[in-house]
Design a protein around this motif. Sequence first.
Motif, PDB file in Angstrom:
ATOM      1  N   PHE A  26       0.793  -1.377  -0.126  1.00  0.00           N
ATOM      2  CA  PHE A  26      -0.047  -0.212  -0.025  1.00  0.00           C
ATOM      3  C   PHE A  26       0.927   1.139   0.131  1.00  0.00           C
ATOM      4  O   PHE A  26       0.650   2.501  -0.643  1.00  0.00           O
ATOM      5  N   GLY A  27       2.064   1.240   0.596  1.00  0.00           N
ATOM      6  CA  GLY A  27       3.081   2.312   0.659  1.00  0.00           C
ATOM      7  C   GLY A  27       3.332   2.496  -0.645  1.00  0.00           C
ATOM      8  O   GLY A  27       3.538   3.762  -1.090  1.00  0.00           O
ATOM      9  N   LEU A  28       3.741   1.345  -1.484  1.00  0.00           N
ATOM     10  CA  LEU A  28       4.410   1.672  -2.762  1.00  0.00           C
ATOM     11  C   LEU A  28       3.225   2.060  -3.567  1.00  0.00           C
ATOM     12  O   LEU A  28       3.416   2.909  -4.825  1.00  0.00           O
ATOM     13  N   TYR A  29       1.709   1.699  -3.415  1.00  0.00           N
ATOM     14  CA  TYR A  29       0.678   2.282  -4.128  1.00  0.00           C
ATOM     15  C   TYR A  29       0.654   3.745  -3.947  1.00  0.00           C
ATOM     16  O   TYR A  29       0.156   4.276  -4.947  1.00  0.00           O
ATOM     17  N   GLU A  30       0.637   4.353  -2.892  1.00  0.00           N
ATOM     18  CA  GLU A  30       0.775   5.646  -2.638  1.00  0.00           C
ATOM     19  C   GLU A  30       1.961   6.445  -3.301  1.00  0.00           C
ATOM     20  O   GLU A  30       1.545   7.662  -3.717  1.00  0.00           O
ATOM     21  N   ILE A  31       2.968   5.747  -3.366  1.00  0.00           N
ATOM     22  CA  ILE A  31       4.029   6.578  -4.099  1.00  0.00           C
ATOM     23  C   ILE A  31       3.794   6.527  -5.482  1.00  0.00           C
ATOM     24  O   ILE A  31       3.724   7.564  -6.360  1.00  0.00           O
ATOM     25  N   GLY A  32       3.160   5.245  -6.016  1.00  0.00           N
ATOM     26  CA  GLY A  32       2.542   5.159  -7.372  1.00  0.00           C
ATOM     27  C   GLY A  32       1.532   6.516  -7.758  1.00  0.00           C
ATOM     28  O   GLY A  32       1.537   7.020  -8.892  1.00  0.00           O
ATOM     29  N   LYS A  33       0.752   6.945  -6.629  1.00  0.00           N
ATOM     30  CA  LYS A  33      -0.376   7.889  -6.920  1.00  0.00           C
ATOM     31  C   LYS A  33       0.330   9.222  -7.367  1.00  0.00           C
ATOM     32  O   LYS A  33      -0.289   9.849  -8.000  1.00  0.00           O
ATOM     33  N   GLN A  34       1.485   9.407  -6.943  1.00  0.00           N
ATOM     34  CA  GLN A  34       2.210  10.545  -7.017  1.00  0.00           C
ATOM     35  C   GLN A  34       2.626  10.575  -8.677  1.00  0.00           C
ATOM     36  O   GLN A  34       3.202  11.874  -8.959  1.00  0.00           O
ATOM     37  N   GLY A  35       2.606   9.525  -9.399  1.00  0.00           N
ATOM     38  CA  GLY A  35       3.157   9.755 -10.671  1.00  0.00           C
ATOM     39  C   GLY A  35       4.270   8.755 -10.971  1.00  0.00           C
ATOM     40  O   GLY A  35       4.981   8.662 -10.038  1.00  0.00           O
ATOM     41  N   ARG A  36       4.526   8.524 -11.979  1.00  0.00           N
ATOM     42  CA  ARG A  36       5.680   7.871 -12.649  1.00  0.00           C
ATOM     43  C   ARG A  36       6.880   8.669 -12.116  1.00  0.00           C
ATOM     44  O   ARG A  36       7.997   8.035 -11.769  1.00  0.00           O
ATOM     45  N   THR A  37       7.065   9.892 -12.236  1.00  0.00           N
ATOM     46  CA  THR A  37       8.522  10.701 -11.909  1.00  0.00           C
ATOM     47  C   THR A  37       8.538  10.391 -10.355  1.00  0.00           C
ATOM     48  O   THR A  37       9.737  10.257 -10.020  1.00  0.00           O
ATOM     49  N   ALA A  38       7.537  10.294  -9.492  1.00  0.00           N
ATOM     50  CA  ALA A  38       7.865   9.946  -8.168  1.00  0.00           C
ATOM     51  C   ALA A  38       8.342   8.588  -8.003  1.00  0.00           C
ATOM     52  O   ALA A  38       9.325   8.562  -7.100  1.00  0.00           O
ATOM     53  N   ILE A  39       8.055   7.605  -8.658  1.00  0.00           N
ATOM     54  CA  ILE A  39       8.407   6.300  -8.712  1.00  0.00           C
ATOM     55  C   ILE A  39       9.926   6.389  -9.234  1.00  0.00           C
ATOM     56  O   ILE A  39      10.645   5.692  -8.441  1.00  0.00           O
ATOM     57  N   GLU A  40      10.195   6.978 -10.243  1.00  0.00           N
ATOM     58  CA  GLU A  40      11.398   6.816 -10.805  1.00  0.00           C
ATOM     59  C   GLU A  40      12.521   7.474  -9.762  1.00  0.00           C
ATOM     60  O   GLU A  40      13.603   7.425  -9.574  1.00  0.00           O
ATOM     61  N   GLU A  41      11.927   8.640  -9.067  1.00  0.00           N
ATOM     62  CA  GLU A  41      12.702   9.246  -8.133  1.00  0.00           C
ATOM     63  C   GLU A  41      13.040   8.562  -6.803  1.00  0.00           C
ATOM     64  O   GLU A  41      14.296   8.474  -6.403  1.00  0.00           O
ATOM     65  N   ARG A  42      12.178   7.632  -6.664  1.00  0.00           N
ATOM     66  CA  ARG A  42      12.186   6.864  -5.355  1.00  0.00           C
ATOM     67  C   ARG A  42      13.087   5.613  -5.688  1.00  0.00           C
ATOM     68  O   ARG A  42      13.850   5.061  -4.880  1.00  0.00           O
ATOM     69  N   TYR A  43      12.900   5.011  -6.887  1.00  0.00           N
ATOM     70  CA  TYR A  43      13.633   3.871  -7.440  1.00  0.00           C
ATOM     71  C   TYR A  43      14.474   4.171  -8.642  1.00  0.00           C
ATOM     72  O   TYR A  43      13.937   3.994  -9.615  1.00  0.00           O
TER      73      TYR A  43
END
Length: 120
Positions: A26-43
């Motif tokens: 669910f934490g990962l889902y919430e990061i994904g809700k912020q968009g693709r750029t948030a995912i790429e910044e985090r990972y």
Amino acid sequence: MDYVLEPGMWLLAVLLLSTIGVAANFGLYEIGKQGRTAIEERYPKIGPEQWQRVQSLYQRFGSWALLLSGIPLLGPLVASAAGAFDIRLPTFFILVLVSQLLRNTLIVMAAVGTFSLVAG
């Protein structure tokens, strides 16, 4: 030491591990809700190639792709992409829970088998 072989203890372990797994996803889902750029910044290791793979996975299987969320390395990408692709939350929770229950049941069954061989 006999309590370790009790089925109730192993069921409790599966449920506990699965609950933790769903919460982490669910934490990962919430990061994904912020968009693709948030995912790429985090990972930062998630490049365009990996993103294209997970996108085609969702195009092919839809939200059923979340059943792969219990697989190490692939799971975090699938779970965060679910947020980015706006998968409905109830669907997300049910499919991730099923995935975690299957994964943790297999792990616990392997542990019980190993423990039985060693102890018995």
